[in-house]
Design an enzyme around this catalytic site. Sequence first.
Site: not given
Ligand code: NOJ
Length: 741
Positions: A268
């Site tokens: 993430d």
């Molecule tokens: C953080 C989020 O938790 C995740 O779901 C997302 O895909 C990423 N950022 C990228 O934007």
Amino acid sequence: MDVKTSTGGLSEAEVAARVEALVGRMSLEEKIGQFTQIGGLSFFIGPKLEEVIRKGGAGSVLWINDTERFNALQKVAVEESPSKIPLLFALDVIHGYRTIFPVPLAMASSWDPSVAERAQAVAAREARAAGLHWTFGPMLDIARDARWGRIVEGAGEDPFLGAAMAAAQVRGFQGPYVGAPDRVVACAKHFAGYGAADGGRDYDPVYLPEGQLRNVYFPPFEAAVKAGVGTFMSAYMDLNDVPASGNRFLLRDVLRGEWGFTGFVVSDAMAVGSLVTQGFARDGRDAAFRALSAGVDMDMASDTYRQHLAGLVEDGTLTLDDIDAAVRPILALKVRMGLFEQPYADESRLAQVVALPEHREEARRAAQRSMVLLRNEGGLLPLAKSLKNVAVIGPLADSKEATEGSWMVFGHTPAAVTVVEGIRAKLPGAKVEYAPGPEIRRDVVSWFDALNPDARKVPQTPEQAEVAFQTAVATARSADVIVMVLGEHADMAGEAASRASLNLPGRQEELLKAVVALGKPVVLVLLNGRPLSIGWAAENVPAILEAWEPGSEGGHAVADILFGDVNPGGKLPVTFPRKGSHAPLYYARNLTHSPESSPMYNPRYWDGPPTPLYPFGFGLSYTTFSITNLQVAAPQVKVGSAVAVTADVTNTGPVVGDEVVQLYIHQKAGSDSRPMRELKGFERVTLKLGEKKTVTFLLGPAELGHWSTSAGKWVQDAEAFDIWAGADSLATLHADLAVVR
Ligand code: NOJ
């Protein structure tokens, strides 16, 4: 075996040969570059993007949503970088790209996986036309705590429904194989357990025993692997004291070892670097080592791999084999996606694709099938189209943002048909007056507000809010029927959008009470991304439609249902608690020593009933159904075999409609205590007046077995089971089944 799939795509051997040729000629730095996903938002490393790409320092780019910019960056990658490897462009396309579909929690309410599959196929077609290759979806986190904001992004509380929606979304995004035309590669996220954050607070640690992980939280992810998902995203939070992005048990033992996943894992955002912040890794170097060895192949936006992996190889902490093993699946994906042959996007294509009428039609159908009728006293709904004077009241009634819902960031301009617009279109000859009432806002701002112009508007003063309140009541007073559109704004559910209470925010309930006090027929339409505690409305407002965040065609779909062109058939994929403080509340709980039927049950809380306001699986219709004749094909089934279960469903009411027949089981004794009910089958059927259908479910080892805490492995106990079929999780139609050796 080297077999081309019947549906197309390159064979494994062709892909492997091309990957080995690339690996053979790439430098260590370039390989590490492939592990780097670089963030295109200016407040990350925007200005240096071209420079990094030119040196072969990035394999993928995220947080850009601009076809021309994609092509310009791609040109640098394929013409100027050392090995000329194309970039993968990635973005969160969660429930639509331009044509916005209902949020995933809403799509799960359809109990119709084809809704999710078709929606994500449209999303993929539009996103691919824009030049994107990869979406960070589907989000597969089971969520049993309605306070947790990200409940909106998933399929709700149940592993069986969640697994069906997971597989459907993967098929929708990717098509028949990774690299299929007009599709994008999917990413199963956030592996794993994120939905069980302590207290429902976003990002907080998670403590889940292995049995819970395997029986409840893993099934949607395993279903995604079986459906061929190309990538996985490791979650942020600590899982049992080990951050998910440094968690070898999750990423190596289970994902690759047990499930045989051969794609790649991206962290993430910033999660590799965050291993230091979380108090797990000593420094960036340690974080890079621990994430890569745990099985994170690509570092999303923290730049930790680019800074530290080469040093780790040079001093022998990591080997070149470690690096090659991680780069192969990334290169394989680029080969499969055809990026070496066609790295660029056609800049004129998106406009044509977005204009396809079937995209809007699919979005309207998906919204219609996702809505859940929660109450309809005295048959107030459907309303007559002959109505001449309707008031539409509430802060969300004409909000395009709230109608589209969460994840509409990165330059997307909300363009949904609002409820006011939908009702006006449905009643061209009537007077349809609208008053928003007082605005609603988060108490604490979100970092997403930087991307959301609506959230940056100057707040109303209390005086302005009072004027808005009185105007709304006056508008309602002069109407024959009032449609109240209340709930939560788009930024009130989603990431960084957890809350402690589940009440209607702001003065909405007060406004609802004032309008109901006028003594006119009132319909409540809810726009929201989580269960809300609407106990007062549940007793005092005759008709309630849960419309969720229904997307581009949401207003039309609401009007279709309110005025009877469509009969609602959705069912709740989550329990509605009476209060936020009751969360987590879910139907598949274990029994206790004190049976629910005993007088001892109610004092679970002394300040009110602990039971749900609306149970999992619940939803009404404009017609009625009876579910009868539950038959188990044999009273006994052998361990390892399957038995058929059938039930009849009949439309006993006045109009055509849909019922979702649900099958629940309970293992009465065995190696472990098992939940008092578990969903193990469902089917949504459409029935004409008086029509009867027989639905069939199969119960085999997958449904009748479980991961046993006491045995430390998968078991299928030879024990007695209860079986129920019905229209929600309180189904009473019962049969017995014995599993025998
Ligand atoms: C953080 C989020 O938790 C995740 O779901 C997302 O895909 C990423 N950022 C990228 O934007």
